[in-house]
Design a protein around this motif. Structure first.
Motif, PDB file in Angstrom:
ATOM      1  N   VAL A  15       0.848  -1.430   0.087  1.00 44.39           N
ATOM      2  CA  VAL A  15       0.182   0.104   0.028  1.00 44.39           C
ATOM      3  C   VAL A  15       0.813   1.263   0.122  1.00 44.39           C
ATOM      4  O   VAL A  15       0.507   2.364  -0.589  1.00 44.39           O
ATOM      5  CB  VAL A  15      -1.087   0.011   1.291  1.00 44.39           C
ATOM      6  N   LEU A  30      -8.358   2.401   5.178  1.00 41.86           N
ATOM      7  CA  LEU A  30      -7.281   1.886   5.431  1.00 41.86           C
ATOM      8  C   LEU A  30      -6.693   2.194   6.816  1.00 41.86           C
ATOM      9  O   LEU A  30      -6.456   0.979   7.454  1.00 41.86           O
ATOM     10  CB  LEU A  30      -6.052   2.308   4.607  1.00 41.86           C
ATOM     11  N   TYR A  76      -8.616  -5.441   4.793  1.00 41.37           N
ATOM     12  CA  TYR A  76      -7.441  -4.730   4.552  1.00 41.37           C
ATOM     13  C   TYR A  76      -6.766  -5.295   3.374  1.00 41.37           C
ATOM     14  O   TYR A  76      -6.497  -4.279   2.239  1.00 41.37           O
ATOM     15  CB  TYR A  76      -6.438  -4.521   5.761  1.00 41.37           C
TER      16      TYR A  76
END
Length: 89
Positions: A15, A30, A76
């Motif tokens: 990410v 997130l 996630y």
């Protein structure tokens, strides 16, 4: 380390290397999923009205109250995968 933990760690690394910065709502999601996955339910006092960013982060995390840590990790990972493929912004 279980599969979900390994995938979560990999997603956390990935990410940070996304070619494009996600939108603010996605960043909040997130953040909240990461905190729920690593710390469990929200704790501490809600930030005051002068800390707008802190307040939104707290509220996003609090919305996940009761979500199991492994479930938060899986969500996630799924969100990061959708960001990588361009399905979410």
């Amino acid at each position: 380390m279980s599969d979900v933990n390994a995938l979560f760690e990999k997603a956390h690394e990935e990410v940070q290397q996304l070619p494009e910065r996600p939108g603010n709502l996605t960043l909040l999601r997130l953040y909240a999923l990461y905190k729920q996955a690593t710390k469990g339910d929200v704790h501490g006092d809600k930030p005051g009205f002068t800390d707008i960013v802190g307040k939104y982060k707290y509220e996003a995390w609090a919305a996940l109250k009761g979500t199991a840590q492994d479930a938060a990790k899986q969500q996630y990972v799924e969100l990061v995968e959708s960001l990588k493929s361009g399905d979410a912004s």
